[in-house]
Design an enzyme around this catalytic site. Sequence first.
Site, PDB file in Angstrom:
ATOM      1  CB  SER A 279      59.743  40.943  15.715  1.00  0.00           C
ATOM      2  OG  SER A 279      59.962  42.317  15.527  1.00  0.00           O
ATOM      3  NE  ARG A 318      18.405  44.939  45.030  1.00  0.00           N
ATOM      4  CZ  ARG A 318      17.735  45.656  44.112  1.00  0.00           C
ATOM      5  NH1 ARG A 318      16.575  46.206  44.400  1.00  0.00           N
ATOM      6  NH2 ARG A 318      18.236  45.806  42.914  1.00  0.00           N
TER       7      ARG A 318
END
Length: 441
Positions: A279, A318
């Site tokens: 930490s 497409r």
Amino acid sequence: MTSASEPDAGLLAPGWADSPAAAATGDAAYLRALLDAEAALTRAQAALGLAPEEAATAVTAAARSGEFDARAIAVRARAGGNPVIPLVADLTKAVGGAYGPHVHRGATSQDILDTATMLVAARTLDLVNADLARAEAALAGTAAAHRDTAMPGRTLTQHAVPTTFGLKAAGWRSLVLDARDRVTSVRHSLPAQLGGAAGTLAAFTAYGAEDPTALVAAYARELGLREPGLPWHTLRTPIADLAGCLAFTAGALGKIATDVLTLARTEIAEVAEGSGGGSSAMPHKANPVRSTLIAAAARRAPQLAATLYGSLAAEDERPAGAWHAEWEPLRDLLRLVGGAARDAVELAEGLRVNADAMRAHLDLTHGLIVSERLSAELAPVLGRARAKALLTELAQRTGTEGRSLAELLADQPELLQAVDLDPVHYTGAAGTLTDRALERR
């Protein structure tokens, strides 16, 4: 100092930064796959007599030269909406001379980008599977070692009945194997893409192919990908399959991580990561960082997969937008899962198990963790209704009087002598189930 424009550093992505998947999915890797797809197309055409062998050699050599600028291609991709268009221009220029026109001949941009995506996915899934194998092996060892280590089974956050840590670890391993099976299946199904402008292969016929489907087969062989039954420009099953297996893998690994995060809490401490993270403010902490990063990946993956599933509804032969929407979330998914698999190896191989804490926690409810067993054994003696009423009363008294269930039952010795109150002896078929799970390969 690192350049602010350097891509793929993963500054905000510690889950996949510096992982094998990061390298396999970065801009350089994608560029490599695009060039591989272009070179393979020319080689496939040469193999069928549709291009000179010298053209295949020249295009392959140029593609492997490494003289392509990913950032410049990315910037120029804005003009046409995809990176293949500027890449083809650069590759054609690099080949030059008589063989430049053989670059990309007959293909459309989506053919190359879809194929490159399959190559990137295949290369990344191979890495993921290697890590899943390591994680599975470590979990198998843990499950065997703790086959009979009793611990509280928890349902809806509360102690329910005893289980064993071996069974829990065997369940984790089962999920990893489920992920492996799905990843393996999808990996071997990834297809090349070749259809031309509208998926009819017409341009290849115009360039001399009597049977353009033979070119598709040759192209797939060159790449080590599956030959598709049809061009899949708007038939996005391969992308959906990738989305599914990746989201599942993230969730499977996330289940393991979530369990570890719960069991590693300070007040529980039944497991711990081999080397927790520090930490910035509290020196005493050893955070379960591997589990945290895996859990984060599991939370993100479903939403990324949802975008890919949403792109299944692609219009025409497409699409505009649907295909384009896939690129980033799919790469993010590959990276997240690749990073999670990497972290799962470290988590599984380094996991520390505190069997003493597990045993101590079996006594937290003062014997009530075996109330189910008591109910089953007292019902034939007292009748179901009376047995339930008695156990409900005793459960309340353990709390109000601070006495254990065994102490309260001692007042009724005719009942106590028939019942084994040791929670270690009430784990059912956990050992057998663990053995059965470990038989799976």
